[in-house]
Design a protein around this motif. Structure first.
Motif, PDB file in Angstrom:
ATOM      1  N   THR A 137       0.866  -1.184   0.000  1.00  0.00           N
ATOM      2  CA  THR A 137       0.000   0.000   0.000  1.00  0.00           C
ATOM      3  C   THR A 137       0.897   1.226   0.000  1.00  0.00           C
ATOM      4  N   ALA A 138       0.367   2.347  -0.508  1.00  0.00           N
ATOM      5  CA  ALA A 138       1.187   3.553  -0.569  1.00  0.00           C
ATOM      6  C   ALA A 138       0.302   4.778  -0.762  1.00  0.00           C
ATOM      7  N   VAL A 139       0.842   5.929  -0.360  1.00  0.00           N
ATOM      8  CA  VAL A 139       0.265   7.248  -0.625  1.00  0.00           C
ATOM      9  C   VAL A 139       1.388   8.107  -1.182  1.00  0.00           C
ATOM     10  N   ILE A 140       1.111   8.784  -2.316  1.00  0.00           N
ATOM     11  CA  ILE A 140       2.086   9.696  -2.928  1.00  0.00           C
ATOM     12  C   ILE A 140       1.443  11.077  -3.000  1.00  0.00           C
ATOM     13  N   THR A 141       2.191  12.106  -2.594  1.00  0.00           N
ATOM     14  CA  THR A 141       1.729  13.498  -2.689  1.00  0.00           C
ATOM     15  C   THR A 141       2.753  14.304  -3.485  1.00  0.00           C
ATOM     16  N   ARG A 142       2.232  15.355  -4.100  1.00  0.00           N
ATOM     17  CA  ARG A 142       3.116  16.282  -4.826  1.00  0.00           C
ATOM     18  C   ARG A 142       2.737  17.704  -4.440  1.00  0.00           C
ATOM     19  N   VAL A 143       3.756  18.474  -4.035  1.00  0.00           N
ATOM     20  CA  VAL A 143       3.568  19.864  -3.622  1.00  0.00           C
ATOM     21  C   VAL A 143       4.624  20.714  -4.331  1.00  0.00           C
ATOM     22  N   HIS A 144       4.165  21.810  -4.891  1.00  0.00           N
ATOM     23  CA  HIS A 144       5.111  22.788  -5.460  1.00  0.00           C
ATOM     24  C   HIS A 144       5.071  24.027  -4.582  1.00  0.00           C
ATOM     25  N   PRO A 145       6.206  24.478  -4.109  1.00  0.00           N
ATOM     26  CA  PRO A 145       6.189  25.622  -3.195  1.00  0.00           C
ATOM     27  C   PRO A 145       5.532  26.866  -3.772  1.00  0.00           C
ATOM     28  N   ASP A 146       5.541  27.004  -5.100  1.00  0.00           N
ATOM     29  CA  ASP A 146       4.966  28.197  -5.703  1.00  0.00           C
ATOM     30  C   ASP A 146       3.501  28.017  -6.054  1.00  0.00           C
ATOM     31  N   GLU A 147       2.939  26.858  -5.826  1.00  0.00           N
ATOM     32  CA  GLU A 147       1.537  26.614  -6.174  1.00  0.00           C
ATOM     33  C   GLU A 147       0.784  26.169  -4.921  1.00  0.00           C
ATOM     34  N   PRO A 148      -0.347  26.751  -4.604  1.00  0.00           N
ATOM     35  CA  PRO A 148      -1.105  26.376  -3.393  1.00  0.00           C
ATOM     36  C   PRO A 148      -1.993  25.145  -3.628  1.00  0.00           C
ATOM     37  N   THR A 149      -1.446  24.100  -4.246  1.00  0.00           N
ATOM     38  CA  THR A 149      -2.252  22.925  -4.568  1.00  0.00           C
ATOM     39  C   THR A 149      -1.499  21.670  -4.131  1.00  0.00           C
ATOM     40  N   LEU A 150      -2.239  20.793  -3.482  1.00  0.00           N
ATOM     41  CA  LEU A 150      -1.721  19.482  -3.083  1.00  0.00           C
ATOM     42  C   LEU A 150      -2.367  18.437  -3.988  1.00  0.00           C
ATOM     43  N   THR A 151      -1.531  17.649  -4.673  1.00  0.00           N
ATOM     44  CA  THR A 151      -2.021  16.552  -5.492  1.00  0.00           C
ATOM     45  C   THR A 151      -1.598  15.248  -4.818  1.00  0.00           C
TER      46      THR A 151
END
Length: 592
Positions: free
Chosen positions: A439-453
């Motif tokens: 099982t796994a969870v992957i997140t992506r965050v860009h410091p310049d974008e206020p969006t969590l994927t």
């Protein structure tokens, strides 16, 4: 009929005796009774003649109707009667004859009559003698019979006594056998319980603590364990009894006392100079490779029973195996911890973000498993964070986890969203290990974008703490577990991420308990994150990670690995600035 005789001389007495004998014979009195009557009357008449005077003997043959008897009354002279001497009487019953027939003639007996009376008396005497002979023979017969009976009784008593002794000996032997069997059962029970207690732990210090508790005071008054290793050579010779040193060198139990112990399989020696006042039993702690040390015991009393000594030697053998297993386990655990640390990721430095991670191995077994976390930057500057869990535990799960982490980093070089990365990992695992899942969870965050994927595959949902303290569980529908025999495209999910927000990724070992399930644990994690002041997470994310773990893990031992990854978005991001992050901590730093 009544007849009276005057007796003044021996001749008178003889006539009376003859007349009584003849009359008794006529009345059918048996010869023995006639002889007894004649003897009695003669003895009485002899006394009368000795006293002198004229005595009167009256014979009365009258009796009740249909019966006959002889009633004699001997009346003393007048002087004797005046002196108080009473008449003498005797009555004899006659079995036959007429009471009125056969009158005894008066007058002086003729010589022929006297001769006839004498012959009659001899005949009566002969009859009496015959009867006496018969009685003597009968008495002799009965005496012999009685003697034989007595001998039989004595023999029977002897047999009964022997049987009683044999029975007592049998009872004593049975009691001794029962006592010996009970003692043997007690020893075997103690040995089994003690072995279970020693082998229940793989901690060497715990085993050394339990040994004295098991042996004192039932089987030893003092217990000392000397463990030998290479460090002993560096420290130099220690003060140990000579028997202990000899037991370590020879591998045989040694007994040191001022008297021989006579214990089976044990060598006797004089008392130890270090402890001259007490006996010592030194038993080597043998292992498969070499002696591990020596167990030294002092008896609870004067000395040990032979069976107790055999049991103690066997317990020492099992204790040596338990200690060897504990040492081997600790050695393998150290190797596993080293390997696990090598597999953990050094968290990257990312502008505007702070990362903190914790990995805590299970408290049982080797400290190595399939839980992992990772964080790395993609070519576009975004930060990928991942947390996962490979099914199973041990070296195989750790190796598979390492392969998955390497594959994920390789896939991430080509870009792609978290959902796309998980889909590719799913295919990779299914073809590489069809019988292994993850099982796994992957997140992506860009410091310049206020969006969590983010995207999840069979894993507990991420928990997001908002700047105002509210906590949300990102429980959008996840994909299935990685590696299952099912084609799937794992979807992405997005969430607005405000400055000051904190994202928590974790494995099920942190929140799942067998008795309560996983949902209460997730609620407790959310409550722990919501309890922080905003400034705490901004200033000390490392400390916040520790304080998050503590309330979740302090209530029980861990039977599964625990991973926690915190990602905090700064409230004021400065373009181009670099903020140091805390890195990871292993099992020795996680104090939850």
């Amino acid at each position: 009929m009544t007849r009276t005789w005057r007796i003044t001389s021996v001749t008178d007495a003889a006539r009376v005796r003859i007349a009584l004998a003849r009359l008794a014979g006529e009345r059918g009195l048996p010869a023995v009774e006639r002889a007894r009557l004649a003897t009695t009357v003669s003895e009485r008449l002899r006394q009368c003649l000795t006293k002198g005077g004229t005595w009167l003997l009256t014979l009365d043959t009258a009796g009740p109707a249909g019966s006959a008897r002889l009633h004699l009354v001997l009346t003393p002279p007048q002087e004797a009667r005046d002196g108080g001497e009473p008449p003498w009487e005797v009555t004899v019953a006659c079995p036959g004859g007429d009471a009125t027939a056969g009158a005894v003639p008066a007058g002086t007996a003729e010589p022929s009559a006297l001769a006839e009376a004498l012959l009659g008396a001899d005949e009566d005497t002969a009859v009496v003698l015959d009867r006496l002979s018969e009685r003597e023979e009968l008495v002799a017969f009965h005496r012999e019979e009685l003697e034989q009976t007595n001998r039989g009784v004595l023999a029977l008593h002897a047999e009964l006594d022997a049987a009683g002794r044999a029975q007592r000996e049998a009872f004593a032997a049975e009691r001794a056998a029962r006592t010996e069997a009970e003692n043997a059962r007690h020893r075997l029970t103690f040995l089994a319980d003690a072995s279970a207690a020693l082998n229940a732990s793989l901690n060497q210090e715990e085993i050394l603590r339990r040994l004295p508790e098991l042996l004192v005071p039932a089987y030893a008054s003092e217990v000392d364990v000397w463990l030998f290793d290479d460090e002993d050579d560096l420290r130099g010779p220690s003060s140990r009894p000579a028997a202990a040193v000899r037991a370590l060198r020879t591998g045989r139990p040694q007994y040191a006392a001022d008297h021989p112990g006579g214990l089976p399989g044990v060598d006797d020696h004089p008392a130890s100079a270090l402890s001259p006042g007490r006996a010592l039993l030194c038993v080597p702690l043998l292992t498969r490779r070499a002696p591990l040390g020596v167990l030294t015991l002092s008896p609870p009393g004067a000395c040990w029973d032979a069976d107790d000594a055999v049991m103690l030697i066997e317990l020492a053998r099992r204790a040596g195996i338990a200690l060897d297993n504990a040492r081997r386990f600790e050695h393998n655990r150290d190797i596993a911890e080293t390997l696990q640390r090598a597999l953990l990721t050094e968290l990257p430095v990312t502008p505007g973000l702070t990362l903190a991670a914790r990995y805590l191995p299970a408290t049982h077994g080797l400290n190595i498993g399939g839980d992992w976390y990772d964080a790395f930057r993609q070519p576009d500057g975004s930060l990928i964070t991942v947390i996962g869990d490979v099914t199973g535990h041990g070296l195989h799960a750790a190796v598979m986890m390492s392969q998955l982490r390497t594959a994920l980093r390789a896939y991430a070089v080509d870009g792609g969203s978290p959902g796309r990365l998980l889909t590719r990992l799913h295919g990779f695992l299914h073809h590489l290990q069809p019988d292994l899942y993850a099982t796994a969870v992957i997140t992506r965050v860009h410091p310049d974008e206020p969006t969590l994927t983010w995207a999840a595959a069979g894993h507990p949902p991420p928990v997001l703490r908002l700047p105002d303290g509210r906590v949300r569980v990102l429980d959008a529908k996840p994909g299935a577990m990685l590696g299952i025999p099912l084609r799937q495209d794992i979807a992405d999910h997005t969430e607005r991420l405000e400055p000051g927000s904190t994202l928590a990724l974790y494995t099920d070992g942190l929140v799942e308990r067998r008795a309560r399930g996983i949902d209460p644990g997730i609620a407790r994690l959310a409550a722990a994150l919501g309890a922080f002041d905003p400034g705490e997470l901004e200033a000390d994310l490392e400390g916040a990670a520790d304080r998050t773990l503590h309330p979740l893990l302090s209530d029980s031992e861990r039977d599964d690995d625990v991973c926690l990854l915190l990602c905090h978005l700064h409230e004021r991001s400065i373009p181009g600035a670099l903020r140091p992050v805390g890195g990871h901590r292993g099992a020795e730093q996680g104090h939850a």
